[in-house]
Design a protein around this motif. Structure first.
Motif, PDB file in Angstrom:
ATOM      1  N   LEU A 180       8.704  -3.134   2.937  1.00 27.38           N
ATOM      2  CA  LEU A 180       7.343  -3.667   2.828  1.00 27.38           C
ATOM      3  C   LEU A 180       6.647  -3.155   1.572  1.00 27.38           C
ATOM      4  O   LEU A 180       6.050  -3.923   0.817  1.00 27.38           O
ATOM      5  CB  LEU A 180       6.536  -3.282   4.077  1.00 27.38           C
ATOM      6  CG  LEU A 180       5.108  -3.820   4.139  1.00 27.38           C
ATOM      7  CD1 LEU A 180       5.115  -5.337   4.263  1.00 27.38           C
ATOM      8  CD2 LEU A 180       4.346  -3.190   5.310  1.00 27.38           C
ATOM      9  N   PHE A 181       6.738  -1.857   1.327  1.00 29.88           N
ATOM     10  CA  PHE A 181       6.051  -1.275   0.169  1.00 29.88           C
ATOM     11  C   PHE A 181       6.720  -1.700  -1.142  1.00 29.88           C
ATOM     12  O   PHE A 181       6.043  -1.923  -2.143  1.00 29.88           O
ATOM     13  CB  PHE A 181       5.996   0.248   0.295  1.00 29.88           C
ATOM     14  CG  PHE A 181       4.860   0.726   1.162  1.00 29.88           C
ATOM     15  CD1 PHE A 181       3.741   1.321   0.604  1.00 29.88           C
ATOM     16  CD2 PHE A 181       4.894   0.556   2.531  1.00 29.88           C
ATOM     17  CE1 PHE A 181       2.679   1.741   1.383  1.00 29.88           C
ATOM     18  CE2 PHE A 181       3.847   0.965   3.334  1.00 29.88           C
ATOM     19  CZ  PHE A 181       2.729   1.558   2.761  1.00 29.88           C
ATOM     20  N   PHE A 184       5.627  -5.292  -2.082  1.00 30.11           N
ATOM     21  CA  PHE A 184       4.300  -5.389  -2.689  1.00 30.11           C
ATOM     22  C   PHE A 184       4.169  -4.489  -3.928  1.00 30.11           C
ATOM     23  O   PHE A 184       3.059  -4.200  -4.375  1.00 30.11           O
ATOM     24  CB  PHE A 184       3.222  -5.050  -1.668  1.00 30.11           C
ATOM     25  CG  PHE A 184       2.984  -6.151  -0.667  1.00 30.11           C
ATOM     26  CD1 PHE A 184       2.219  -7.247  -0.999  1.00 30.11           C
ATOM     27  CD2 PHE A 184       3.564  -6.103   0.594  1.00 30.11           C
ATOM     28  CE1 PHE A 184       2.007  -8.278  -0.097  1.00 30.11           C
ATOM     29  CE2 PHE A 184       3.360  -7.123   1.506  1.00 30.11           C
ATOM     30  CZ  PHE A 184       2.583  -8.216   1.168  1.00 30.11           C
ATOM     31  N   VAL A 245      -1.051   5.125   8.894  1.00 31.84           N
ATOM     32  CA  VAL A 245      -0.782   3.858   9.582  1.00 31.84           C
ATOM     33  C   VAL A 245      -0.408   4.157  11.024  1.00 31.84           C
ATOM     34  O   VAL A 245       0.546   4.885  11.285  1.00 31.84           O
ATOM     35  CB  VAL A 245       0.372   3.087   8.908  1.00 31.84           C
ATOM     36  CG1 VAL A 245       0.622   1.763   9.634  1.00 31.84           C
ATOM     37  CG2 VAL A 245       0.066   2.824   7.444  1.00 31.84           C
ATOM     38  N   MET A 268      -5.056   2.485   8.672  1.00 26.78           N
ATOM     39  CA  MET A 268      -4.596   1.133   8.999  1.00 26.78           C
ATOM     40  C   MET A 268      -4.090   1.125  10.426  1.00 26.78           C
ATOM     41  O   MET A 268      -3.554   2.139  10.906  1.00 26.78           O
ATOM     42  CB  MET A 268      -3.458   0.690   8.060  1.00 26.78           C
ATOM     43  CG  MET A 268      -3.884   0.132   6.734  1.00 26.78           C
ATOM     44  SD  MET A 268      -2.446  -0.407   5.733  1.00 26.78           S
ATOM     45  CE  MET A 268      -1.739  -1.678   6.795  1.00 26.78           C
ATOM     46  N   ASP A 272      -4.107  -4.659  11.315  1.00 28.55           N
ATOM     47  CA  ASP A 272      -4.068  -4.750   9.848  1.00 28.55           C
ATOM     48  C   ASP A 272      -2.681  -5.169   9.379  1.00 28.55           C
ATOM     49  O   ASP A 272      -2.531  -6.046   8.509  1.00 28.55           O
ATOM     50  CB  ASP A 272      -4.416  -3.396   9.217  1.00 28.55           C
ATOM     51  CG  ASP A 272      -5.879  -3.011   9.409  1.00 28.55           C
ATOM     52  OD1 ASP A 272      -6.721  -3.924   9.457  1.00 28.55           O
ATOM     53  OD2 ASP A 272      -6.154  -1.809   9.502  1.00 28.55           O
ATOM     54  N   LEU A 273      -1.674  -4.534   9.944  1.00 26.18           N
ATOM     55  CA  LEU A 273      -0.299  -4.833   9.542  1.00 26.18           C
ATOM     56  C   LEU A 273       0.058  -6.287   9.839  1.00 26.18           C
ATOM     57  O   LEU A 273       0.716  -6.950   9.029  1.00 26.18           O
ATOM     58  CB  LEU A 273       0.668  -3.884  10.262  1.00 26.18           C
ATOM     59  CG  LEU A 273       2.138  -3.970   9.838  1.00 26.18           C
ATOM     60  CD1 LEU A 273       2.287  -3.703   8.348  1.00 26.18           C
ATOM     61  CD2 LEU A 273       2.978  -2.981  10.641  1.00 26.18           C
ATOM     62  N   VAL A 276      -1.203  -8.639   7.240  1.00 20.94           N
ATOM     63  CA  VAL A 276      -0.346  -8.632   6.057  1.00 20.94           C
ATOM     64  C   VAL A 276       0.893  -9.486   6.301  1.00 20.94           C
ATOM     65  O   VAL A 276       1.256 -10.335   5.478  1.00 20.94           O
ATOM     66  CB  VAL A 276       0.064  -7.189   5.686  1.00 20.94           C
ATOM     67  CG1 VAL A 276       1.121  -7.202   4.583  1.00 20.94           C
ATOM     68  CG2 VAL A 276      -1.154  -6.386   5.247  1.00 20.94           C
ATOM     69  N   ARG A 282      -2.772  -9.588   1.194  1.00 21.95           N
ATOM     70  CA  ARG A 282      -1.670  -8.791   0.644  1.00 21.95           C
ATOM     71  C   ARG A 282      -1.915  -7.318   0.934  1.00 21.95           C
ATOM     72  O   ARG A 282      -3.062  -6.861   0.995  1.00 21.95           O
ATOM     73  CB  ARG A 282      -1.553  -9.023  -0.867  1.00 21.95           C
ATOM     74  CG  ARG A 282      -1.058 -10.416  -1.230  1.00 21.95           C
ATOM     75  CD  ARG A 282      -1.065 -10.644  -2.726  1.00 21.95           C
ATOM     76  NE  ARG A 282      -0.552 -11.958  -3.056  1.00 21.95           N
ATOM     77  CZ  ARG A 282       0.699 -12.207  -3.459  1.00 21.95           C
ATOM     78  NH1 ARG A 282       1.543 -11.200  -3.600  1.00 21.95           N
ATOM     79  NH2 ARG A 282       1.096 -13.425  -3.733  1.00 21.95           N
ATOM     80  N   LEU A 283      -0.837  -6.584   1.073  1.00 19.09           N
ATOM     81  CA  LEU A 283      -0.944  -5.166   1.411  1.00 19.09           C
ATOM     82  C   LEU A 283      -1.731  -4.403   0.355  1.00 19.09           C
ATOM     83  O   LEU A 283      -2.598  -3.581   0.683  1.00 19.09           O
ATOM     84  CB  LEU A 283       0.458  -4.563   1.565  1.00 19.09           C
ATOM     85  CG  LEU A 283       0.516  -3.061   1.893  1.00 19.09           C
ATOM     86  CD1 LEU A 283      -0.224  -2.747   3.189  1.00 19.09           C
ATOM     87  CD2 LEU A 283       1.969  -2.597   1.979  1.00 19.09           C
ATOM     88  N   ASN A 284      -1.461  -4.663  -0.926  1.00 16.87           N
ATOM     89  CA  ASN A 284      -2.188  -3.925  -1.965  1.00 16.87           C
ATOM     90  C   ASN A 284      -3.677  -4.284  -1.971  1.00 16.87           C
ATOM     91  O   ASN A 284      -4.529  -3.440  -2.238  1.00 16.87           O
ATOM     92  CB  ASN A 284      -1.565  -4.158  -3.349  1.00 16.87           C
ATOM     93  CG  ASN A 284      -1.076  -5.562  -3.548  1.00 16.87           C
ATOM     94  OD1 ASN A 284      -1.428  -6.473  -2.795  1.00 16.87           O
ATOM     95  ND2 ASN A 284      -0.273  -5.748  -4.561  1.00 16.87           N
TER      96      ASN A 284
END
Length: 305
Positions: A180-181, A184, A245, A268, A272-273, A276, A282-284
């Motif tokens: 995921l990270f 993004f 998170v 978060m 929230d997740l 996304v 978007r996560l960012n």
């Protein structure tokens, strides 16, 4: 792009004369035309062997002019490419026996530029329209690829959620967060380490280093969990921030405390997740919104609408 402005008779005659003049040999001229236009199949319908050069060119252009609905872009491309010719050194070999070839070509191309001056704006419009189409296609391609990858991540998340083995779930969640990270472009500094169902890691966003702590548990997160994380953040460089998170809820004491230890993190939750993963934000962008809210209000737990 549809162009309604048809070529004038004078422009067509000037194009014919220029095409005949720019190359001495018919096969060189034919190759030039085939490389210039998109619908090059029409070139092979002309008798280039027995016809004199002007006759072949005239037949070709006349056929294209009759179907300007289909060949107009190709006609404009020929005007552009011929009009752009400034170097006639390829005629020097035949200039010795046929004096005046280069001068004749220069005059013919110059006349074409003059007669077709109004079409060069149209050519630029075509070029810009083509560039816009290519940009749009690339954006659409990127958008489809983005959505497909997001759907894959969402399905992976659902599979993790259905796993009843806590230890396996922790390892799966570790891999999921890495993907995921990275997706993004949040530049994970190191692999997320698993301790039970708790994942620690680090990433960089907007020139700021973050520590990450994520928990997947049924019971609510309590203030003690945040204080422990705050201690880790304080042990790093001064400007380091934290992202906590939790897929489960936060207790009220987490958000009501005014301790400065917790002012270096944002929170978060599972909702929230899901926003996304469903492509709503978007996560960012979410991290940026939450960070700005915390900076402006002191509230570390901003719930996205």
């Amino acid at each position: 792009m549809s162009i309604n402005k048809k070529m004038s008779a004078n422009s067509i005659l000037a194009l014919k004369d220029a095409l005949v003049a720019i190359y001495y040999r018919k096969k060189d001229l034919r190759q030039f035309i085939e490389l210039t236009i998109e619908n090059a199949a029409i070139v092979s319908t002309i008798d280039w062997a027995d016809n004199v050069k002007y006759e072949s060119v005239s037949q070709l252009i006349d056929r294209m002019v009759k179907r300007q609905d289909f060949y107009q872009t190709d006609l404009l491309k020929l005007v552009q490419e011929v009009g752009n010719i400034n170097d006639f050194s390829h005629l020097e070999y035949w200039e010795k026996e046929n004096r005046g070839l280069i001068k004749k070509a220069e005059v013919a191309v110059g006349k074409l530029r003059q007669q077709a001056k109004g079409h060069f704006d149209t050519i630029e419009e075509l070029k810009k329209a083509e560039e816009r189409r290519e940009t749009t296609k690339e954006k659409l391609k990127d958008s489809i690829a983005y959505q497909q990858k997001l759907d894959e991540l969402k399905m992976e998340f659902y599979e993790i959620a259905s796993n009843t083995n806590s230890q396996q779930k922790g390892f799966q969640f570790e891999k999921f967060l890495n993907k995921l990270f990275n997706f993004f472009d949040l530049d994970p500094k190191s692999a997320f380490k698993v301790i039970g169902e708790q994942i620690d890691g680090a990433f960089t966003f907007d020139n700021t280093d973050y520590l990450l702590e994520a928990k997947w548990q049924e019971k609510s997160i309590i203030a003690a969990d945040l204080y422990t994380f705050g201690g880790k953040i304080q042990g790093k460089l001064k400007n380091t921030l934290g992202l906590f998170v939790s897929l489960g809820p936060y207790s009220s004491e987490c958000t009501e405390t005014g301790s400065s230890v917790l002012k270096s993190m944002i929170l978060m939750d599972g909702m929230d997740l899901m926003q996304v993963l469903e492509g709503r934000v978007r996560l960012n962008d979410m991290i940026l919104i939450k960070r700005r809210h915390a900076s402006q209000t002191g509230d570390i737990y901003y719930q996205m609408k």
